[in-house]
Motif scaffolding. Structure first.
Motif, PDB file in Angstrom:
ATOM      1  N   MET A 167      48.460 110.165 -25.244  1.00 60.61           N
ATOM      2  CA  MET A 167      47.952 108.825 -25.032  1.00 60.61           C
ATOM      3  C   MET A 167      48.945 107.990 -24.232  1.00 60.61           C
ATOM      4  O   MET A 167      50.143 108.020 -24.475  1.00 60.61           O
ATOM      5  CB  MET A 167      47.718 108.235 -26.433  1.00 60.61           C
ATOM      6  N   LYS A 168      48.417 107.247 -23.264  1.00 55.58           N
ATOM      7  CA  LYS A 168      49.291 106.429 -22.413  1.00 55.58           C
ATOM      8  C   LYS A 168      49.782 105.206 -23.169  1.00 55.58           C
ATOM      9  O   LYS A 168      49.005 104.544 -23.852  1.00 55.58           O
ATOM     10  CB  LYS A 168      48.498 105.930 -21.205  1.00 55.58           C
TER      11      LYS A 168
ATOM     12  N   ILE B  23      52.316 101.649 -22.545  1.00 51.99           N
ATOM     13  CA  ILE B  23      53.151 100.848 -21.647  1.00 51.99           C
ATOM     14  C   ILE B  23      54.504 100.629 -22.301  1.00 51.99           C
ATOM     15  O   ILE B  23      54.572 100.158 -23.435  1.00 51.99           O
ATOM     16  CB  ILE B  23      52.489  99.480 -21.357  1.00 51.99           C
TER      17      ILE B  23
ATOM     18  N   GLU C  59      57.980  98.677 -21.814  1.00 57.65           N
ATOM     19  CA  GLU C  59      58.692  97.661 -21.023  1.00 57.65           C
ATOM     20  C   GLU C  59      60.043  98.225 -20.576  1.00 57.65           C
ATOM     21  O   GLU C  59      60.741  98.852 -21.366  1.00 57.65           O
ATOM     22  CB  GLU C  59      58.917  96.402 -21.859  1.00 57.65           C
TER      23      GLU C  59
ATOM     24  N   TRP D 160      63.763  90.385  -9.972  1.00 60.74           N
ATOM     25  CA  TRP D 160      63.841  89.299  -9.001  1.00 60.74           C
ATOM     26  C   TRP D 160      65.170  89.353  -8.230  1.00 60.74           C
ATOM     27  O   TRP D 160      65.206  89.383  -7.002  1.00 60.74           O
ATOM     28  CB  TRP D 160      63.691  87.966  -9.749  1.00 60.74           C
TER      29      TRP D 160
ATOM     30  N   TRP E 230      65.517  92.380  -5.826  1.00 60.16           N
ATOM     31  CA  TRP E 230      64.778  92.339  -4.562  1.00 60.16           C
ATOM     32  C   TRP E 230      65.182  91.180  -3.669  1.00 60.16           C
ATOM     33  O   TRP E 230      64.929  91.206  -2.465  1.00 60.16           O
ATOM     34  CB  TRP E 230      63.264  92.333  -4.828  1.00 60.16           C
TER      35      TRP E 230
ATOM     36  N   TRP F  32      57.526 107.933  -8.859  1.00 63.86           N
ATOM     37  CA  TRP F  32      56.759 106.695  -8.796  1.00 63.86           C
ATOM     38  C   TRP F  32      56.873 105.834 -10.056  1.00 63.86           C
ATOM     39  O   TRP F  32      57.039 104.623  -9.987  1.00 63.86           O
ATOM     40  CB  TRP F  32      55.299 107.036  -8.523  1.00 63.86           C
TER      41      TRP F  32
ATOM     42  N   ARG G 164      58.034 102.050  -9.754  1.00 65.00           N
ATOM     43  CA  ARG G 164      57.134 100.951 -10.108  1.00 65.00           C
ATOM     44  C   ARG G 164      57.789 100.002 -11.101  1.00 65.00           C
ATOM     45  O   ARG G 164      57.562  98.797 -11.066  1.00 65.00           O
ATOM     46  CB  ARG G 164      55.841 101.498 -10.690  1.00 65.00           C
TER      47      ARG G 164
ATOM     48  N   ILE H 248      59.345  96.970  -9.884  1.00 68.26           N
ATOM     49  CA  ILE H 248      58.472  95.924  -9.353  1.00 68.26           C
ATOM     50  C   ILE H 248      57.629  95.320 -10.470  1.00 68.26           C
ATOM     51  O   ILE H 248      57.571  94.106 -10.639  1.00 68.26           O
ATOM     52  CB  ILE H 248      57.585  96.489  -8.224  1.00 68.26           C
ATOM     53  N   SER H 249      56.999  96.176 -11.280  1.00 66.22           N
ATOM     54  CA  SER H 249      56.103  95.635 -12.299  1.00 66.22           C
ATOM     55  C   SER H 249      56.769  95.518 -13.664  1.00 66.22           C
ATOM     56  O   SER H 249      56.219  94.887 -14.562  1.00 66.22           O
ATOM     57  CB  SER H 249      54.849  96.495 -12.399  1.00 66.22           C
ATOM     58  N   GLY H 250      57.907  96.148 -13.845  1.00 67.83           N
ATOM     59  CA  GLY H 250      58.659  95.948 -15.078  1.00 67.83           C
ATOM     60  C   GLY H 250      58.447  96.977 -16.166  1.00 67.83           C
ATOM     61  O   GLY H 250      59.216  97.050 -17.107  1.00 67.83           O
ATOM     62  N   PHE H 251      57.371  97.797 -16.047  1.00 67.55           N
ATOM     63  CA  PHE H 251      57.106  98.742 -17.146  1.00 67.55           C
ATOM     64  C   PHE H 251      57.002 100.167 -16.636  1.00 67.55           C
ATOM     65  O   PHE H 251      56.799 100.413 -15.453  1.00 67.55           O
ATOM     66  CB  PHE H 251      55.821  98.370 -17.887  1.00 67.55           C
TER      67      PHE H 251
ATOM     68  N   ILE I 229      55.105 104.002 -17.778  1.00 64.44           N
ATOM     69  CA  ILE I 229      54.043 104.546 -18.629  1.00 64.44           C
ATOM     70  C   ILE I 229      54.579 105.824 -19.260  1.00 64.44           C
ATOM     71  O   ILE I 229      55.075 106.703 -18.570  1.00 64.44           O
ATOM     72  CB  ILE I 229      52.787 104.839 -17.808  1.00 64.44           C
TER      73      ILE I 229
END
Lengths: 278, 235
Positions: free
Chosen positions: B1-2, B4, B6, B14, B17, B202, B206, B209-212, B214
């Motif tokens: 099961m996937k 998320i 953090e 921030w 980048w 990936w 990711r 950029i998105s913080g989490f 999987i």
């Protein structure tokens, strides 16, 4: 009828912060996949939007027009504003108590580096040379080399720094600029903000802020390595100002002026910082 | 099961980048400045192995005769570089993230094992939290290098007003060498960093950029009665 307060109050759903899991409505639970794609959309969307904005900002700055020619020229207008603003910040840390490091005599270079002859090409007739000091009142003092040599002499052996990035320990001798001011009773002139110096042919010229000119290590030099200046080092008199890059150390001084406005400056017209302080 | 998980806080993403383009501009404008007195080379036993930089390199990047321009850019973006660095360090200290970042006693030994693992010489890597031992060393070193660039930079920017920094850096001449060497260090860091990011894949990229990230987890043996979205992500 609803009160004004109720009308202005946004519905609860609109206040939800997608990043805050506590605000998620319990009615319609999102699946993990939905959460992932939602967060990816927001974060990658922001990344692309902010990245593009930053790139646009850079393009704007890079392609911004050159400043209008005043006493400075040759730089992009926003960058010139930034240089001038930065000058205000760095002027705050300037102090006469901050001295350039000095060295023993044997560390001084025998072959003193020579970079440029603008305004001091060829031979100069030292016997005919006079230093013209132009007061703001219009009065002009004419001072000979012998008169300057009669004043107390100061030697300095320090690391001369060129804006290009090289440095060299060299030995100079002459009159402290502040001693010169005191002797010729020019104290009233030092209440003005700038000193301007030009070569006799007016092809090279610099503007120096008064605090830097009056710094205790600033010299009107007539000697290098304890010998009279050769032509290539600015005979018969040059400026040695250790709190500035070499570009401000004018060779073969012909005239000195005082002003509240920035005097013209050779390299500041070619895109360099006017202050150029160290 | 996937699930998320953090990973990187917003402040870290921030500043990361923001730093990237600023540091690029600082290195580029630094080269415009360096060109005017490009005297550094690698010489061993009288033989010069490399000149910083070869003529074709300057030409390709359109570097020659742009000293004034380089200084104007460098002395504007230095403010942003410094400010962004201070924000990152403050965030790291206040949030407690530094505990994940600063090398521990065992990190130096473990970093060697991580290297062997990454080079496919060793099968297993030491257990880790957010960052492995090599990352702890690298990501702390890069901050120390940033501080070094700031200090050596100030030492050559205002060597009279900041005479104590210039003294600390071994004098004006040596401070300029250090400032240059640190920049070469960033470029080497960048190369390794990019290779590692590509190899990590990936999911890892990711997260910056998105913080989490999987992660896939076995379903829990208990019967779930509450809605799954009330669950805290498993750390």
């Amino acid at each position: 009828m609803k009160s004004l307060n109720q009308l202005l109050k946004p519905p609860r759903q609109m206040m939800k912060n997608p990043f805050n899991k506590k605000n998620r409505a319990p009615k319609k639970p999102l699946t993990v996949d939905q959460k992932i794609s939602r967060r990816n959309f927001i974060s990658f969307g922001s990344f692309v939007v902010l990245g593009s904005a930053a790139f646009g900002g850079w393009k704007w700055l890079y392609n911004s027009p050159e400043e209008a020619k005043t006493v400075t020229a040759g730089a992009r207008a926003p960058l010139r504003r930034a240089l001038n603003q930065t000058e205000l910040a760095v002027r705050r840390i300037f102090s006469n108590n901050n001295l350039v490091k000095t060295y023993p005599k044997d560390r001084a270079a025998k072959n003193v580096r020579h970079n440029s002859d603008i305004g001091s090409e060829g031979k100069v007739d030292i016997a005919a040379w006079v230093l013209q000091v132009k007061k703001q009142s219009g009065e002009v003092l004419k001072i000979s080399l012998d008169e300057l040599k009669a004043l107390p002499k100061t030697d300095i052996i320090y690391d001369f720094k060129c804006v290009e990035g090289w440095d060299q320990i060299s030995h100079w001798g002459g009159v402290k600029f502040s001693d010169f001011i005191n002797h010729y009773k020019l104290d009233d002139q030092t209440r003005l903000q700038y000193v301007g110096m030009e070569t006799p042919d007016q092809k090279y010229y610099v503007g120096i802020d008064m605090p830097s000119a009056m710094h205790p290590q600033t010299l009107l030099a007539y000697e290098v390595n304890e010998k009279p200046l050769p032509a290539k080092h600015g005979a018969p008199l040059r400026l040695i100002i250790p709190v500035k890059y070499g570009i401000k150390n004018l060779k073969r001084i012909g005239s000195i002026t005082f002003s509240d406005n920035r005097p013209r400056d050779y390299w500041a017209e070619l895109g360099y910082d006017y202050y150029s302080g160290l | 099961m996937k699930v998320i998980k953090e990973k990187h806080p917003l402040a870290m993403r921030w500043t990361h980048w923001v730093n990237f383009p600023i540091l690029t501009i600082m290195i580029w404008s630094g080269m415009l400045i360096y060109w005017a007195n490009d005297e550094y080379k690698i010489t061993l036993f009288g033989h010069t192995y490399f000149n910083f930089f070869p003529e074709w390199f300057y030409k390709a990047l359109h570097i020659p005769h742009r000293l004034a321009e380089g200084m104007a850019f460098h002395f504007l973006f230095m403010w942003f570089f410094t400010l962004n660095g201070i924000l990152y360090v403050l965030y790291t200290l206040i949030s407690g993230e530094w505990r994940e970042l600063v090398p521990q006693k065992k990190s130096f030994k473990e970093a060697w094992l991580v290297l062997l693992h990454d080079l496919h010489i060793r099968k297993t890597a030491p257990p880790q939290n957010k960052y492995n031992a090599a990352q702890r060393i690298a990501y702390t070193a890069i901050i120390v290098m940033g501080l070094g660039s700031l200090i050596t930079g100030l030492a050559i920017y205002k060597p009279v007003q900041f005479y104590y920094l210039t003294w600390l850096c071994g004098g004006y001449h040596f401070a300029r060498i250090l400032h240059f060497a640190l920049t070469i260090g960033y470029v080497l860091f960048f190369v390794v960093h990019i290779v590692q990011v590509i190899l990590a894949g990936w999911n890892n990229f990711r997260s910056v950029i998105s913080g989490f990230e999987i992660v896939h987890e076995e379903p829990k043996p208990v019967i779930e009665t509450t809605t799954p979205n009330d669950e805290k992500p498993v750390q």
